[in-house]
Enzyme design. Structure first.
Site, PDB file in Angstrom:
ATOM      1  N   ARG A 134      27.285  44.167  37.050  1.00 45.01           N
ATOM      2  CA  ARG A 134      28.615  42.990  36.418  1.00 45.01           C
ATOM      3  C   ARG A 134      29.408  43.723  35.621  1.00 45.01           C
ATOM      4  O   ARG A 134      30.493  43.311  35.547  1.00 45.01           O
ATOM      5  CB  ARG A 134      27.342  41.879  35.828  1.00 45.01           C
ATOM      6  CG  ARG A 134      28.583  40.712  35.700  1.00 45.01           C
ATOM      7  CD  ARG A 134      27.684  39.688  35.489  1.00 45.01           C
ATOM      8  NE  ARG A 134      26.940  39.590  34.100  1.00 45.01           N
ATOM      9  CZ  ARG A 134      26.010  38.849  33.601  1.00 45.01           C
ATOM     10  NH1 ARG A 134      25.753  37.626  34.294  1.00 45.01           N
ATOM     11  NH2 ARG A 134      25.547  38.918  32.414  1.00 45.01           N
TER      12      ARG A 134
ATOM     13  N   LYS B  41      32.815  38.827  32.323  1.00 46.98           N
ATOM     14  CA  LYS B  41      32.134  38.441  31.173  1.00 46.98           C
ATOM     15  C   LYS B  41      33.008  39.113  30.013  1.00 46.98           C
ATOM     16  O   LYS B  41      32.894  40.284  29.475  1.00 46.98           O
ATOM     17  CB  LYS B  41      30.808  38.994  31.275  1.00 46.98           C
ATOM     18  CG  LYS B  41      29.678  38.204  30.280  1.00 46.98           C
ATOM     19  CD  LYS B  41      28.502  38.502  30.637  1.00 46.98           C
ATOM     20  CE  LYS B  41      27.354  38.000  29.430  1.00 46.98           C
ATOM     21  NZ  LYS B  41      27.527  36.572  28.951  1.00 46.98           N
TER      22      LYS B  41
ATOM     23  N   GLU C 240      28.904  24.777  33.847  1.00 51.91           N
ATOM     24  CA  GLU C 240      27.985  25.907  33.475  1.00 51.91           C
ATOM     25  C   GLU C 240      27.803  25.098  31.896  1.00 51.91           C
ATOM     26  O   GLU C 240      28.329  24.038  31.432  1.00 51.91           O
ATOM     27  CB  GLU C 240      28.162  27.230  33.202  1.00 51.91           C
ATOM     28  CG  GLU C 240      29.317  27.679  32.508  1.00 51.91           C
ATOM     29  CD  GLU C 240      29.348  29.342  32.727  1.00 51.91           C
ATOM     30  OE1 GLU C 240      28.680  29.854  32.781  1.00 51.91           O
ATOM     31  OE2 GLU C 240      30.510  29.834  32.376  1.00 51.91           O
TER      32      GLU C 240
END
Ligand code: PXG
Length: 288
Positions: free
Chosen positions: A50, A149, A182
């Site tokens: 990721r 992220k 989320e």
């Protein structure tokens, strides 16, 4: 405490970066929040994958290979004699002039901190969490893909501040169409008629490592799990709800916006998933 910083292990007091680092000036950088359980780094390969995607998306060249990153992560834990920890791996754009231009920052900075983590109080894992929907909307994926992220967490922080103003520890964030995206640092799942649902990343959800573990566990347990667009109504009327994240792990959620979810207690599927997750973290990792 020893911190890994650009190729060296240094005392935390010496682990400093420049005020000209664009990670600080512009939030130009990426990170991973990883857990160490019983001497195993949980899903390290997935975290590093990721990180690589995040780096690619912001056109940042990682200073280390996957193997070197893996070693540096494990070594940071070893140097601190840790067996259970929270690991924060950060890559910043590095030092540059004032002005956005990332191409004027010649060298990214990489640091890794391994330390203790503050989980939610234990009683919430037993009795469930009460959360709220906050007015701050999750940033549009077309503006900043949630799959990156990045060090830009202000959107989530505004949500977290609002949650606290309303007396809650976590918050549901909706996207600009009003669908559930989320939480501020967790993914959200519901259980309805024995099946599990969670929003897709196209609705603003991070592709959480814990989230993907839940997909694996659900398949192994024979529970149907699907990505789907969820509204607040779906959450209010769900049989069960829980949140997932590297920090939170799996936490039952029993109240949203003052409304009871299901019978107001952690449900049977949530408890099954929580138990399976706790077993899984001890075996499904990279030994340091
Ligand atoms: N959504 C967001 C916005 C997150 O920041 C998750 C979902 C869950 O993803 P993972 O891969 O952890 O299952 C996160 C994770 C911290 C901290 O220091 C934050 C996260 C994880 C661990 C620690 O606040 N966010």
């Amino acid at each position: 405490m020893k911190v890994y910083l650009d190729g060296k292990f240094v005392d935390s007091e010496q682990a400093t970066i420049s005020v000209f680092d664009h990670g600080l000036l512009y939030g130009d950088g990426i990170f991973e929040g990883i857990r160490l359980y019983g001497g195993n780094v949980f899903r390290l390969e997935e975290h590093l994958e990721r990180l690589e995607y995040s780096a690619k998306a912001i056109m940042l060249e990682l200073p280390l290979s996957r193997q070197e990153l893996s070693w540096a992560t494990c070594e940071t834990c070893r140097q601190n004699g840790l067996t259970d920890a929270y690991i924060r791996l950060v890559v910043t754009r590095g030092v540059g002039d004032l002005g956005l231009a990332p191409w004027l920052c010649p060298k990214p900075s990489l640091f890794i901190i391994a330390s203790k983590i503050a989980l939610y109080p234990k009683e919430h894992y037993e009795n469930g969490l009460a959360i709220v929907t906050v007015p701050t909307r999750r940033i549009n994926p077309a503006a900043l893909p949630p799959t990156i992220k990045s060090l830009n967490y202000l959107n989530n922080i505004l949500g977290k501040i609002e949650a606290r103003q309303f007396g809650a520890l976590e918050a549901i964030m909706l996207n600009d169409q009003g669908y559930v995206a989320e939480c501020t640092a967790d993914n959200v799942f519901i259980v309805q008629k024995g099946e599990m649902f969670t929003p897709p990343s196209s609705q603003g959800a991070l592709r959480g490592i814990t989230r993907s573990t839940i997909f694996d566990l659900a398949r192994e347990l024979g529970i149907t799990i699907r990505e789907g667009n969820l509204t607040r109504h779906d959450l209010w009327c769900a049989d069960e709800c829980f949140l997932t994240g590297s920090g939170a792990e799996v936490i039952p959620t029993v109240k949203l916006d003052g409304r009871q979810i299901g019978n107001g207690k952690p449900g049977p599927i949530t408890r099954k998933i929580l138990e399976a997750f706790r077993e899984r973290v001890l075996v499904d990792g990279t030994r340091i």
